[in-house]
Design a protein around this motif. Structure first.
Motif, PDB file in Angstrom:
ATOM      1  N   GLY A  92       0.920  -1.697   0.239  1.00 13.90           N
ATOM      2  CA  GLY A  92       0.220  -0.438  -0.174  1.00 13.90           C
ATOM      3  C   GLY A  92       0.532   1.172  -0.224  1.00 13.90           C
ATOM      4  N   MET A  93       1.188   0.748   0.664  1.00 10.78           N
ATOM      5  CA  MET A  93       2.944   2.572   1.010  1.00 10.78           C
ATOM      6  C   MET A  93       3.340   3.027  -0.545  1.00 10.78           C
ATOM      7  N   LEU A  94       4.146   1.359  -1.035  1.00  8.01           N
ATOM      8  CA  LEU A  94       4.637   1.500  -1.981  1.00  8.01           C
ATOM      9  C   LEU A  94       3.535   2.136  -3.235  1.00  8.01           C
ATOM     10  N   ARG A  95       2.193   2.044  -3.311  1.00  6.89           N
ATOM     11  CA  ARG A  95       1.414   2.561  -4.562  1.00  6.89           C
ATOM     12  C   ARG A  95       1.271   3.865  -3.979  1.00  6.89           C
ATOM     13  N   LYS A  96       0.990   4.390  -2.573  1.00  2.00           N
ATOM     14  CA  LYS A  96       1.100   5.596  -2.688  1.00  2.00           C
ATOM     15  C   LYS A  96       1.776   6.284  -3.554  1.00  2.00           C
ATOM     16  N   PHE A  97       3.015   5.817  -3.292  1.00  2.00           N
ATOM     17  CA  PHE A  97       4.019   6.783  -3.711  1.00  2.00           C
ATOM     18  C   PHE A  97       4.560   6.530  -5.157  1.00  2.00           C
ATOM     19  N   SER A 142      27.038 -10.642  -3.118  1.00  2.00           N
ATOM     20  CA  SER A 142      25.938 -11.641  -4.188  1.00  2.00           C
ATOM     21  C   SER A 142      25.686 -10.893  -5.988  1.00  2.00           C
ATOM     22  N   GLY A 143      26.588 -10.805  -6.578  1.00  2.00           N
ATOM     23  CA  GLY A 143      26.817 -10.617  -7.621  1.00  2.00           C
ATOM     24  C   GLY A 143      27.703  -9.230  -7.708  1.00  2.00           C
ATOM     25  N   PRO A 144      27.723  -8.485  -8.563  1.00  2.00           N
ATOM     26  CA  PRO A 144      28.782  -7.285  -7.828  1.00  2.00           C
ATOM     27  C   PRO A 144      28.506  -6.504  -7.108  1.00  2.00           C
ATOM     28  N   GLY A 145      27.713  -6.706  -6.217  1.00  2.00           N
ATOM     29  CA  GLY A 145      28.081  -6.026  -4.574  1.00  2.00           C
ATOM     30  C   GLY A 145      26.801  -4.628  -5.345  1.00  2.00           C
ATOM     31  N   ALA A 146      26.863  -4.545  -5.893  1.00  2.00           N
ATOM     32  CA  ALA A 146      25.706  -2.971  -6.496  1.00  2.00           C
ATOM     33  C   ALA A 146      24.545  -3.389  -6.775  1.00  2.00           C
ATOM     34  N   GLY A 147      23.437  -2.438  -6.176  1.00  2.00           N
ATOM     35  CA  GLY A 147      21.987  -2.710  -6.291  1.00  2.00           C
ATOM     36  C   GLY A 147      21.506  -3.441  -5.387  1.00  2.00           C
ATOM     37  N   VAL A 148      21.733  -3.123  -3.863  1.00  2.00           N
ATOM     38  CA  VAL A 148      21.171  -4.296  -2.882  1.00  2.00           C
ATOM     39  C   VAL A 148      21.329  -3.360  -2.008  1.00  2.00           C
ATOM     40  N   GLY A 149      20.269  -3.861  -0.929  1.00  2.00           N
ATOM     41  CA  GLY A 149      20.287  -3.295   0.038  1.00  2.00           C
ATOM     42  C   GLY A 149      19.602  -4.025   1.252  1.00  2.00           C
ATOM     43  N   TYR A 150      20.338  -3.866   2.529  1.00  2.00           N
ATOM     44  CA  TYR A 150      19.926  -4.553   3.595  1.00  2.00           C
ATOM     45  C   TYR A 150      18.626  -3.767   4.901  1.00  2.00           C
ATOM     46  N   LEU A 151      17.759  -3.567   5.164  1.00  2.00           N
ATOM     47  CA  LEU A 151      17.013  -2.800   6.223  1.00  2.00           C
ATOM     48  C   LEU A 151      16.995  -3.216   7.036  1.00  2.00           C
ATOM     49  N   LEU A 152      17.249  -3.065   8.492  1.00  2.00           N
ATOM     50  CA  LEU A 152      15.727  -3.878   9.284  1.00  2.00           C
ATOM     51  C   LEU A 152      14.490  -3.468   9.091  1.00  2.00           C
ATOM     52  N   LYS A 153      13.214  -4.342   9.434  1.00  2.00           N
ATOM     53  CA  LYS A 153      12.189  -3.484   9.607  1.00  2.00           C
ATOM     54  C   LYS A 153      11.504  -2.538   9.812  1.00  2.00           C
ATOM     55  N   GLU A 154      11.871  -2.485  10.636  1.00  2.00           N
ATOM     56  CA  GLU A 154      11.701  -1.167  11.945  1.00  2.00           C
ATOM     57  C   GLU A 154      12.007  -0.281  10.964  1.00  2.00           C
ATOM     58  N   ARG A 155      13.295   0.495  10.357  1.00  2.00           N
ATOM     59  CA  ARG A 155      13.105   0.712   9.376  1.00  2.00           C
ATOM     60  C   ARG A 155      12.279   1.891   8.037  1.00  2.00           C
ATOM     61  N   ILE A 156      11.191   0.869   7.499  1.00  2.00           N
ATOM     62  CA  ILE A 156      10.030   0.990   6.730  1.00  2.00           C
ATOM     63  C   ILE A 156       8.930   1.292   7.423  1.00  2.00           C
ATOM     64  N   GLY A 157       9.273   2.239   8.291  1.00  2.00           N
ATOM     65  CA  GLY A 157       8.048   3.252   9.679  1.00  2.00           C
ATOM     66  C   GLY A 157       8.410   4.765   8.803  1.00  2.00           C
ATOM     67  N   GLU A 158       9.826   4.352   8.830  1.00  2.00           N
ATOM     68  CA  GLU A 158      10.719   6.023   8.233  1.00  2.00           C
ATOM     69  C   GLU A 158      10.024   6.062   6.512  1.00  2.00           C
ATOM     70  N   VAL A 159       8.808   6.443   6.274  1.00  2.00           N
ATOM     71  CA  VAL A 159       8.101   6.371   5.524  1.00  2.00           C
ATOM     72  C   VAL A 159       9.492   6.573   4.329  1.00  2.00           C
ATOM     73  N   THR A 160       8.923   7.694   4.099  1.00  2.00           N
ATOM     74  CA  THR A 160      10.025   8.741   3.128  1.00  2.00           C
ATOM     75  C   THR A 160      11.490   7.982   2.797  1.00  2.00           C
ATOM     76  N   ASP A 161      12.542   7.969   3.368  1.00  2.00           N
ATOM     77  CA  ASP A 161      13.319   7.431   4.182  1.00  2.00           C
ATOM     78  C   ASP A 161      13.550   6.014   3.276  1.00  2.00           C
ATOM     79  N   VAL A 188      11.293   4.548   1.190  1.00  2.00           N
ATOM     80  CA  VAL A 188      10.849   4.637  -0.069  1.00  2.00           C
ATOM     81  C   VAL A 188      12.220   5.222  -1.115  1.00  2.00           C
ATOM     82  N   GLU A 189      13.169   6.280  -0.214  1.00  2.00           N
ATOM     83  CA  GLU A 189      14.206   6.350  -0.868  1.00  2.00           C
ATOM     84  C   GLU A 189      15.187   5.053  -1.095  1.00  2.00           C
ATOM     85  N   ALA A 190      15.759   4.710  -0.271  1.00  2.00           N
ATOM     86  CA  ALA A 190      16.300   3.771   0.122  1.00  2.00           C
ATOM     87  C   ALA A 190      16.105   2.393  -0.959  1.00  2.00           C
TER      88      ALA A 190
END
Lengths: 430, 217
Positions: free
Chosen positions: B22-27, B101-120, B122-124
């Motif tokens: 829902g959040m991603l659709r909103k953005f 994994s892969g060339p190490g580009a285009g990867v992200g590792y975030l804790l789930k609690e980071r999702i609450g900082e919505v803008t950050d 989505v930027e990530a």
């Protein structure tokens, strides 16, 4: 010195001995022995016959097993009967059966040495002892009947001779009390020698205790996993979702709205709750340990320890779960100790498997003088290791360094451990 | 940048999955598939060829790290596929495997609690889709915690900058986070790269990877 059994009774003064209950007890004991022996012979012969007749079906096999186990029944009777001629109780050598049902009972009994010794005793009883018993008892009855019965059945003898024979019966009978008691005492001593619990029965019991302790560790382990799952699938999920909803609500608010303050506060609380749940889970069941094994989990512990920790692990793949979890918590506690008490600036943890034992060494360059007593945490650590038959040794001279060496035997893996998939070698540095 | 990414979401918890979708659709992004296990994730990626994958670490059937394994497998097949992994755990073991994994580009590792900082968040996601590397501040803090000697030679400010670099932020992002000028950030970065014997690199992203590689030892 009070008399404890039939053999000791023989040392009493004759007047005391004859007034005591020992000769009577011995007689009853031997009569019972004869009866028990004949019953055993009959029972076993019947079982073997039935077994032979039905040997094509399971009942036949069951009869053979029952024959083998007849020793257990005979021995139980014998232990009871022995109280007649021996006041010292003969303890039961068998282990308690924990598994329910006949199969569980059989599985335990057939594996015990004591069962086979009892079968040996039953064989001896049926083939020799009961005949001796009946011979002795028979002799007593024969003597009593022939002497005291003389006035009644020796009709063609003069009455004086009959009475003389009956009178002679009194000392004869009294004298017989000694051989009867002696045989009863000797026979009870023999039975005791065969049936008494042996040291290795105790060993078996120790092995059983060790096994059940290991089972307990496994049970705790399962329970921990369940708690971790429940926390993860329940509270943690909902907190994450709530946090998302709060974040979305914040977006909807016009800047500077008075409600924003409350939402920010609510999000902070949600994040704190999530952090707490995460720490709780880490303490209950470290995820990396399950997924990646001891070396990786030790790496995580090292990375949250506030001093540099050097890691050297060379393990042959995954270890049994109970061992991994124990070793993990040993490392956690050891490093917590180092942090709290030692004043060290660095520490190292190494883990190897050598000759079927996992060897962990935790070193620090602190001030030393670690004492196993008191709240140093060393006791708890030793307790953890002891559950799996492990040992803990500490060398901690004043001025350091402190070396803690934990050795735990590697139990045979009862569950196939999850395949170690690792993108990194077990050698890690932190 | 919000050209509307095509996203595949894999997460076994329905409420979280729907929340993120829902959040991603909103953005303005398009959630082409929202699935609940690793096998479905592979199918969905093969079918939709998304711009970016968002996946949970643990998923059915085994509830260990199927999501992470699936992400690594997907990147082995297509090293260009951007993947953002969401985890309940700080554990760097997982983050490291993902970074490898892969060339190490285009990867992200975030804790789930980071999702609450919505803008950050989505930027990530957009940054990962754009081939950058994003690592959760909490994981970075753990990495910095290992206190190797060269790190002790950094000033407090330089350590802060190093931490923000490791999270995958650009110079602009670091400057915004610390409320200093970009020139000051560049100066700090040069100074700390020198102290740590890392090659000075004008490319933001390669520098981030060098820092991460250094911190992971």
């Amino acid at each position: 010195m009070p008399v404890r059994n039939a053999l000791e009774a023989l040392t009493l003064r004759p007047t005391e001995f004859l007034r005591s209950a020992w000769p009577w007890r011995s007689l009853v004991y031997l009569s019972g022995g004869a009866l028990l022996g004949f019953a055993t012979v009959l029972g076993v012969v019947a079982l073997i016959l039935v077994g032979a007749l039905l040997s094509i079906v399971a009942i036949g096999l069951a009869c053979y097993v029952a024959t083998i186990l007849s020793g257990v029944v005979v021995a139980r009777m014998e232990r009871r009967r022995m109280r007649l001629v021996d006041l010292d109780e003969l303890p039961d050598p068998h282990r308690p059966v924990t598994r329910p049902g006949v199969r569980g009972w059989l599985a335990v009994r057939l594996r015990e040495q004591a069962t086979w010794r009892e079968l040996g005793y039953a064989t001896l009883l049926a083939s020799l002892l009961c005949w001796m018993d009946s011979l002795v008892v028979g002799a007593v009855f024969y003597e009593v009947l022939t002497t005291f019965g003389a006035p009644f059945y020796m009709v063609d003898e003069p009455m004086s001779a009959r009475l003389a024979l009956a009178a002679a019966g009194v000392p004869l009978t009294l004298i017989l009390a000694w051989p009867v008691t002696a045989w009863a005492g000797a026979r009870a001593a023999m039975a005791r020698a065969i049936l008494a619990p042996r040291a290795h029965d105790a060993d078996e019991r120790l092995i059983e205790v060790t096994r059940s302790r290991a089972r307990l560790v496994d049970a705790f382990e399962l329970e921990r996993r369940r708690i971790e799952r429940d926390l993860h699938d329940g509270a943690q999920q909902r907190m994450v979702a709530m946090n998302i909803q709060l974040g979305m609500a914040r977006l909807e608010l016009p800047a500077g709205s008075p409600a924003e303050k409350y939402l920010v506060e609510a999000q902070t609380l949600a994040k704190q709750a999530l952090t707490e749940i995460r720490e709780l889970i880490r303490g209950v069941h470290p995820k990396v340990l399950t997924d990646r094994g001891l070396a990786a989990a030790a790496g995580e512990v090292a990375s949250i320890t506030p001093l540099p920790v050097d890691l050297q692990f060379s393990l042959p793949g995954r270890l049994p779960a109970a061992l991994e979890i124990t070793a993990y918590f040993v490392i956690v506690e050891a490093l917590a100790n180092v942090t709290k008490h030692s004043g060290a600036t660095s520490a190292s943890v190494s883990g190897t498997v050598d000759q079927g034992r996992l060897i962990l060494e935790i070193r620090d360059d602190g001030r030393g003088g670690a004492k196993p007593a008191g709240g140093s945490g060393l006791v708890g650590l030793a307790d953890r290791a002891a559950v799996l038959d492990g040992t803990v040794a500490v060398a901690s001279p004043a001025g350091g360094p402190t070396v803690l060496r934990v050795e735990i035997p590697v139990p045979p893996a009862d569950r196939s451990p999850p395949a170690a998939r690792t993108g990194r070698p077990a050698e890690t540095r932190a | 940048m919000s050209g509307g990414l095509r996203v595949v979401i894999a997460e076994d918890g329905v409420i979280v999955r729907e929340g993120v979708a829902g959040m991603l659709r909103k953005f303005g992004h398009e959630v082409v598939a929202a699935v609940g296990d690793a096998d479905e994730l592979r199918v969905a990626v093969a079918e939709h060829k998304p711009d970016v994958v968002v996946t949970d670490v643990r998923m059915p059937p085994g509830f260990s790290d199927e999501g992470l394994q699936a992400a690594i497998a997907l990147r082995a097949e297509d090293p260009e596929l951007p993947v953002l992994v969401l985890s309940q755990y700080v554990e760097q073991t997982y983050a490291s495997e993902l970074l490898d994994s892969g060339p190490g580009a285009g990867v992200g590792y975030l804790l789930k609690e980071r999702i609450g900082e919505v803008t950050d968040f989505v930027e990530a996601l957009v940054a990962v889709a754009g081939g950058r590397t994003v690592v959760d501040p909490e994981v970075v803090r753990q990495l910095l915690n290992r206190r190797r000697d060269p790190l002790n030679r950094l000033t407090a400010r330089e350590r802060e900058v190093l931490g923000l670099m490791a999270e995958g932020r650009s110079n602009t992002g670091i400057a915004r986070g610390l409320r200093v000028s970009e020139a000051a950030v560049a100066k700090h970065i040069n100074s700390l790269l020198t102290k740590l014997d890392l090659p000075p690199d004008s490319d933001d992203h390669r520098r981030v990877r060098a820092v991460l590689a250094y911190l992971r030892g």
